[in-house]
Scaffold this motif. Sequence first.
Motif, PDB file in Angstrom:
ATOM      1  N   VAL A   9       6.150 -50.670  27.264  1.00 43.03           N
ATOM      2  CA  VAL A   9       5.510 -49.166  28.125  1.00 43.03           C
ATOM      3  C   VAL A   9       5.313 -48.404  27.179  1.00 43.03           C
ATOM      4  CG1 VAL A   9       6.147 -47.568  29.535  1.00 43.03           C
ATOM      5  CG2 VAL A   9       6.683 -49.866  30.287  1.00 43.03           C
ATOM      6  N   ALA A  10       6.396 -48.127  26.182  1.00 38.91           N
ATOM      7  CA  ALA A  10       6.249 -47.059  25.002  1.00 38.91           C
ATOM      8  C   ALA A  10       5.111 -47.454  24.131  1.00 38.91           C
ATOM      9  CB  ALA A  10       7.616 -46.833  24.552  1.00 38.91           C
ATOM     10  N   PHE A  11       5.124 -48.887  23.634  1.00 38.30           N
ATOM     11  CA  PHE A  11       4.046 -49.184  22.644  1.00 38.30           C
ATOM     12  C   PHE A  11       2.726 -48.969  23.158  1.00 38.30           C
ATOM     13  CE2 PHE A  11       7.539 -51.993  20.753  1.00 38.30           C
ATOM     14  CZ  PHE A  11       7.485 -51.392  19.258  1.00 38.30           C
ATOM     15  N   ASP A  12       2.380 -49.049  24.413  1.00 35.37           N
ATOM     16  CA  ASP A  12       1.089 -49.143  25.056  1.00 35.37           C
ATOM     17  C   ASP A  12       0.721 -47.745  25.601  1.00 35.37           C
ATOM     18  OD1 ASP A  12       0.362 -51.741  24.134  1.00 35.37           O
ATOM     19  OD2 ASP A  12       0.729 -52.724  26.255  1.00 35.37           O
ATOM     20  N   GLN A  13       1.699 -46.986  25.535  1.00 31.97           N
ATOM     21  CA  GLN A  13       1.446 -45.730  25.999  1.00 31.97           C
ATOM     22  C   GLN A  13       0.361 -44.921  25.205  1.00 31.97           C
ATOM     23  OE1 GLN A  13       5.054 -43.538  26.457  1.00 31.97           O
ATOM     24  NE2 GLN A  13       4.139 -41.705  28.098  1.00 31.97           N
ATOM     25  N   ALA A  14      -0.464 -44.246  25.999  1.00 29.47           N
ATOM     26  CA  ALA A  14      -1.617 -43.414  25.025  1.00 29.47           C
ATOM     27  C   ALA A  14      -1.100 -42.303  24.311  1.00 29.47           C
ATOM     28  CB  ALA A  14      -2.579 -42.991  25.926  1.00 29.47           C
ATOM     29  N   SER A  15      -1.750 -41.889  23.229  1.00 30.33           N
ATOM     30  CA  SER A  15      -1.500 -40.756  22.498  1.00 30.33           C
ATOM     31  C   SER A  15      -1.272 -39.417  23.309  1.00 30.33           C
ATOM     32  CB  SER A  15      -2.448 -40.412  21.334  1.00 30.33           C
ATOM     33  OG  SER A  15      -3.648 -40.218  21.882  1.00 30.33           O
ATOM     34  N   ASN A  16      -2.075 -39.417  24.473  1.00 31.86           N
ATOM     35  CA  ASN A  16      -1.832 -38.430  25.520  1.00 31.86           C
ATOM     36  C   ASN A  16      -0.760 -38.357  26.212  1.00 31.86           C
ATOM     37  OD1 ASN A  16      -2.879 -40.005  27.104  1.00 31.86           O
ATOM     38  ND2 ASN A  16      -4.811 -38.731  27.593  1.00 31.86           N
ATOM     39  N   GLY A  17      -0.047 -39.452  26.240  1.00 34.20           N
ATOM     40  CA  GLY A  17       1.297 -39.665  27.256  1.00 34.20           C
ATOM     41  C   GLY A  17       0.791 -40.561  28.380  1.00 34.20           C
ATOM     42  N   ALA A  18      -0.267 -40.805  28.362  1.00 34.24           N
ATOM     43  CA  ALA A  18      -0.708 -41.586  29.744  1.00 34.24           C
ATOM     44  C   ALA A  18      -0.009 -42.966  29.676  1.00 34.24           C
ATOM     45  CB  ALA A  18      -2.380 -41.666  29.875  1.00 34.24           C
ATOM     46  N   VAL A  19       0.392 -43.483  30.861  1.00 31.85           N
ATOM     47  CA  VAL A  19       0.961 -44.936  30.955  1.00 31.85           C
ATOM     48  C   VAL A  19      -0.010 -45.732  31.508  1.00 31.85           C
ATOM     49  CG1 VAL A  19       2.925 -46.134  31.670  1.00 31.85           C
ATOM     50  CG2 VAL A  19       3.304 -43.791  30.783  1.00 31.85           C
ATOM     51  N   PRO A  20      -0.366 -46.839  30.958  1.00 26.30           N
ATOM     52  CA  PRO A  20      -1.397 -47.727  31.728  1.00 26.30           C
ATOM     53  C   PRO A  20      -0.814 -48.184  32.820  1.00 26.30           C
ATOM     54  CG  PRO A  20      -0.962 -48.409  29.350  1.00 26.30           C
ATOM     55  CD  PRO A  20      -0.142 -47.204  29.615  1.00 26.30           C
ATOM     56  N   PHE A  21      -1.778 -48.760  33.710  1.00 29.92           N
ATOM     57  CA  PHE A  21      -1.572 -49.381  35.085  1.00 29.92           C
ATOM     58  C   PHE A  21      -0.721 -50.557  34.870  1.00 29.92           C
ATOM     59  CE2 PHE A  21      -5.433 -47.176  36.371  1.00 29.92           C
ATOM     60  CZ  PHE A  21      -4.977 -45.818  36.257  1.00 29.92           C
ATOM     61  N   VAL A  22      -0.990 -51.626  34.059  1.00 29.79           N
ATOM     62  CA  VAL A  22      -0.266 -52.758  33.599  1.00 29.79           C
ATOM     63  C   VAL A  22       0.133 -52.688  32.212  1.00 29.79           C
ATOM     64  CG1 VAL A  22      -1.907 -54.047  35.080  1.00 29.79           C
ATOM     65  CG2 VAL A  22      -2.513 -53.742  32.764  1.00 29.79           C
ATOM     66  N   ILE A  23       1.447 -53.295  32.088  1.00 33.96           N
ATOM     67  CA  ILE A  23       2.082 -53.546  30.686  1.00 33.96           C
ATOM     68  C   ILE A  23       2.614 -54.974  30.753  1.00 33.96           C
ATOM     69  CG2 ILE A  23       4.211 -52.700  29.306  1.00 33.96           C
ATOM     70  CD1 ILE A  23       1.993 -50.794  29.503  1.00 33.96           C
ATOM     71  N   PRO A  24       2.362 -55.571  29.569  1.00 32.38           N
ATOM     72  CA  PRO A  24       1.304 -55.017  28.578  1.00 32.38           C
ATOM     73  C   PRO A  24      -0.021 -54.909  29.057  1.00 32.38           C
ATOM     74  CG  PRO A  24       2.505 -57.165  27.981  1.00 32.38           C
ATOM     75  CD  PRO A  24       2.637 -56.936  29.295  1.00 32.38           C
ATOM     76  N   ASN A  25      -0.596 -53.772  28.399  1.00 35.12           N
ATOM     77  CA  ASN A  25      -1.863 -53.344  28.619  1.00 35.12           C
ATOM     78  C   ASN A  25      -2.974 -53.999  28.277  1.00 35.12           C
ATOM     79  OD1 ASN A  25      -3.652 -51.412  30.132  1.00 35.12           O
ATOM     80  ND2 ASN A  25      -3.864 -50.270  28.064  1.00 35.12           N
ATOM     81  N   LEU A  26      -4.195 -54.031  28.949  1.00 36.06           N
ATOM     82  CA  LEU A  26      -5.307 -54.905  28.565  1.00 36.06           C
ATOM     83  C   LEU A  26      -6.243 -54.099  28.620  1.00 36.06           C
ATOM     84  CD1 LEU A  26      -4.884 -57.888  30.797  1.00 36.06           C
ATOM     85  CD2 LEU A  26      -4.362 -57.913  28.350  1.00 36.06           C
ATOM     86  N   THR A  27      -6.758 -53.173  27.539  1.00 38.64           N
ATOM     87  CA  THR A  27      -7.612 -52.321  27.393  1.00 38.64           C
ATOM     88  C   THR A  27      -9.162 -52.458  27.775  1.00 38.64           C
ATOM     89  OG1 THR A  27      -7.868 -52.488  24.997  1.00 38.64           O
ATOM     90  CG2 THR A  27      -6.163 -50.888  25.504  1.00 38.64           C
TER      91      THR A  27
END
Length: 908
Positions: free
Chosen positions: A517-535
Motif C-alpha cells: 500500500v505504501a510502495f504503490d501510494q502516489a506521490s500526492n498521497g493517493a492510494v490506488p484502488f487495488v494493491i499491488p497496483n496495476l497502473t
Amino acid sequence: MKKIHVFAAIIGAISLFSYTGYSQVKVQELRCENLNNPVGLDVLQPRFSWQLATTQRNVLQTAYELKISKNNTVVWNSGKVNSDSSVHVAYKGQALEPDTRYSWQVRVWDNKGKTSGWSAPAYWQTGLLNAGNWKAQWISSGLPGDSAGGVAPFFRKTFSTAKKVQSATAYITAHGLYEAQLNGKRVGDAFLPPGWTSYNKHLTYQTYDVTSLLQSGKNAIGVILGSGWYRGPLTWSKLKNYYGKDAALLFQLNIHYTDGTTETVISDNSWKAATGGIVSSEIYDGEVFDARLQKTGWAGADFDDSQWAAVKIKDAPLSNLSASYNELIKKHETFTPTKVITTPKGDQVLDFGQNLVGWVQVKVKGKAGDTVKIAHVEVLDKKGEPYYENLRSARAEDMFILKGDGTEVFEPHFTFHGFRYIRVKGINGPLNPADFTAVALYSDMPLTGDFSCSDPLVNQLQHNIRWGQQGNFLDVPTDCPQRDERLGWTGDAAMFSRTATFNRQVNNFFAKWLKDVAFDQASNGAVPFVIPNLTSVFPDPVGATGWSDAATIVPWNTYLAYGDARLIEEQYPSMKAWVGYIEKAAKNDLWNTGFQFGDWLSYRAEENDAFNAVSAITDSRLVAQCFWANSTQIMINAAKLLGKTEDVNYYTEQLRRIKAAFLKEYVTPNGRLVSGTQTAYVLTLYFDMLPEAMRPRIVGELVENIKHYHNHLTTGFLGTPFLCHVLSRFGQTEVAYKLLLQKTYPSWLYPVKMGATTIWERWDSMKPDSTFQDPGMTSFNHYAYGAIGDWMYRTMAGLDTYDDAPGYKHIKVQPHPGGGITSANASLKTYYGAAAAGWKISDGKILLNVEVPANTTATIYIPGSSAENIQEGGQALSSQKDIKVSGTEGGYVVVNVGSGKYAFTGAF
C-alpha cells in the motif's frame, strides 16, 4: 555428620517445595515476530511474545527476563525487566548476524510473588539481512517458448558435499512463481511462492532449512518457474509482462559444515535449463500438463542433463529484496465429491459440496495422448448446467495429457481456481469420485476465532464468512477467486479487516500487504484502488473514500486486534499522506471533488418492487465526508500512540472543521439528512458526525427506514459493516437481530437459504428464481459482506477488546442477547492465550461463561439489574474476592476481573 545430612535433606525438601510453588506459572507458546520458530527473518530488532500458563485466577506478569543465545553462548540477556509486557517485546542486543540461528528463552515473575522456570528454548534464524549478502545471480532459461502463456522452464544444477553438514539453508525467489526440489524432494510446503507484491519495489525471498535433504557426495537442485502474476495475463485487459518479460530465478544455498567451514551454491551460469511437462500454466486460464514430455528424475543427482541448455545471466536488482515474514500459501482442507451429476447436456460434473479456492488432484488410467479436461465453476444454472459466464474471459480449466503407463496422478503447479463444481471430460464411463480430491489453498494464517449460536442458519453464515476469507486471503486480500480479476481491492480489505482479525491471525498477512500500500501510494498521497497496483488499468493517481481509506483503517484495526504498535509506526507516513491527499482535494473543508465508488452495490429497486421503495443510493460525497472524519480520527489516535503531539493538535482541529462542514452541508436546519438511506444514517452515527442532541432523531429515522423495507437491509460495501453496530450502540439490538435473521432478499441469510457456502459479491448474485445477476460482476466467493461477523463476535457474543489496552490486554465482555437466539459463544486465541465469552438463556436465567487469559484483565457486563441477583460459580458476587463489582450500566451489572474462568448466572 549424620545431622548435617538430615539438615541438607530438609533444606532440599524446602527448596523442592519452593520450586514447585514457583512453577505454578509457566511460560509457553513462544513466538518471534508472531511466528513459531521462524526461519529467514530480516527484522533487525525482532519482537518476542509468550504466554503465561496457570490455573490460578488474577495472575499478572510483573517482570520478565529474556536470554538470547547463539551456538549455546548467551549473546544478550535483558536482565530482570519490571514490566507486564509479554507481547511484542523487542530485541535490544548486539547487531544480529545474517544466516544465523539464535535460540531464546524467557522467564517471568508474577503478582503472586512467584517466579517461573525458564521456558523451553525457541529459535529464529536470520535471513540475509541486506543485498550485500547475496552472492547469487539472476538467471533465466533463454529457451524458445519460455514466455507469458508459454512453457514453464526447468532449471537444475549439481554439486558435491565432501564433509559432514551441520546445517544448510536455501534462499529462493523468482520473477514469477517457483517450485524447488533438492535431490528430487520438494523444498518446503509452500505453494505459489514468492506470492504477489509490487515486485519492482518489493520482492520477497523465502528461506528453507534443507539440511535433511542434502546427501553425502553428489547433490542436485531443481527449480521450475511459472509466469504467475509477474508476467502472466492480468485482469480483464489481459495485461502480459506487466512486471517483466522473462521469468527468472535467484537461488542461494548456504552450507555450514561441522568443521566450521562454509560453502555457497548459487544461481549462476553453471546452471542448465530445459522444458518439461508444463506446456502452460496461468492463473486465470489454468494449466496444460503433458506427461509425455516430463523428464523422469529430472531433479535427481544422477540425471543426465547433457542435452540441457546453458542459462542466461539477467541484470536485475537485489535492492528490492526482503525476507518473507508473512505466512505463505499452503494446502489445507481436502474434499471428495459429494455428488456425481450428469447434466442435461450429458456432461459429467462433480460437486465437492464447498465453494473453495485451490485445485483438484486427479488419478486416472489411459493410453498415451489421452486428455483429461477439468473445468471449474462456482455454481450450476437453473437447468443444472455449469455456469461459466461469471468467469468472464478466464478459462479456469486444467488439461492433463496422459503418458499411458498405469495409474497417473496429476495436480497443477502455478494456477488456482475458485470452484465448487468441476466438469470432467476425457474419461470414458462413469466417474469414480475417489479419483478426484479438491485441495484448498490459502495463506497459512493460524485459525484463531470460533463462533456458534443456537441458530443453524447463522452458524452456516459464520462458516461462509470464514471460507470467504480463506479463499480470498491468498497472499493478498483478493476480491474474487474465479474470474479474470482476483485483485487486492482496498475497499474490500478495509471493510472486512476487523472481522478478518477474529477468524484467523492476519497480523503478518496485513503487515506484508500494507507495505505494498505504501510502495504503490502516489506521490500526492493517493492510494490506488487495488494493491499491488496495476497502473495500466488504474493509471490516474486518485483516491476514493472507503477504498483508499485502507491506508488508515487496516493498520488501525490490526493494531486494535493485536496491539502491534510497530505496524502503526511503519505505516504512519502512508497514513498521513493519505489524509493529506484528502485535505488537498477538499474545498472549504468538504471532500466533494473527484471520483467516488460510493456505497458500492447497495440495494437497487427493481420493477414492481416489493418494498414500494426507491433504490438505496447514498450521496457519495456525504459518504466521503464521513470517511474523511474517520481517517482523521484514526490519525489522532495514531499520533497519540506515537507521541506526536503536534499532529494530535493538528488533526483534532481538522476533525472539528470536517464535522462542522458536514453539519452545514448535509443536515437541514431541522436535523434531517439530505440522504435518507440506511447507509447515510449509519455512517453519520457511527463516525459521530452530529452533536449528541441530534442523534436520537437519526436513530429513529434509521429504524423507520428498516421497517419500511420490512426488516431488510439496503446497505452496500461501505454501510454494511457498521449497520448492526450502530443499532446496538443506540439501544436497537432487537432491530439488529431482525436484520441478521432475515431470510429473504436482501439479507445475510438469503444466500444461506439459497445454498451458499461462501459470501456472495451481491445480495442477489443468484436470484430467487435461480437466475443470476450481471455475469460481468457476480462472484459467489467475495468476502466483503461477511463483515457482519464483527458484530456477531464482538456484540452478539460480546467478546471485545478496549482501545486503551489493545490486543485483548484489557478484554471487554458485553453480550447482547436477543432475537430469540438462546445461546451464542465466541472464543479467540489471543497472543496472551485463550479468551472466550458464551451465554445461554434457559428457564428464565442467563448463564454467562467467560475465560480470561493470564496477564490480562477483563471488564464484564452481566445482563441484570442488581449484583445481588447474580452468582458466580454458584456463590454470591459479594463473596468472591477475585471479582470487583463496579456498578450497573444500561441493564448490565459491571464487574472487573483478572485471569481465570468464570461462570455467572442471573435472572433474565
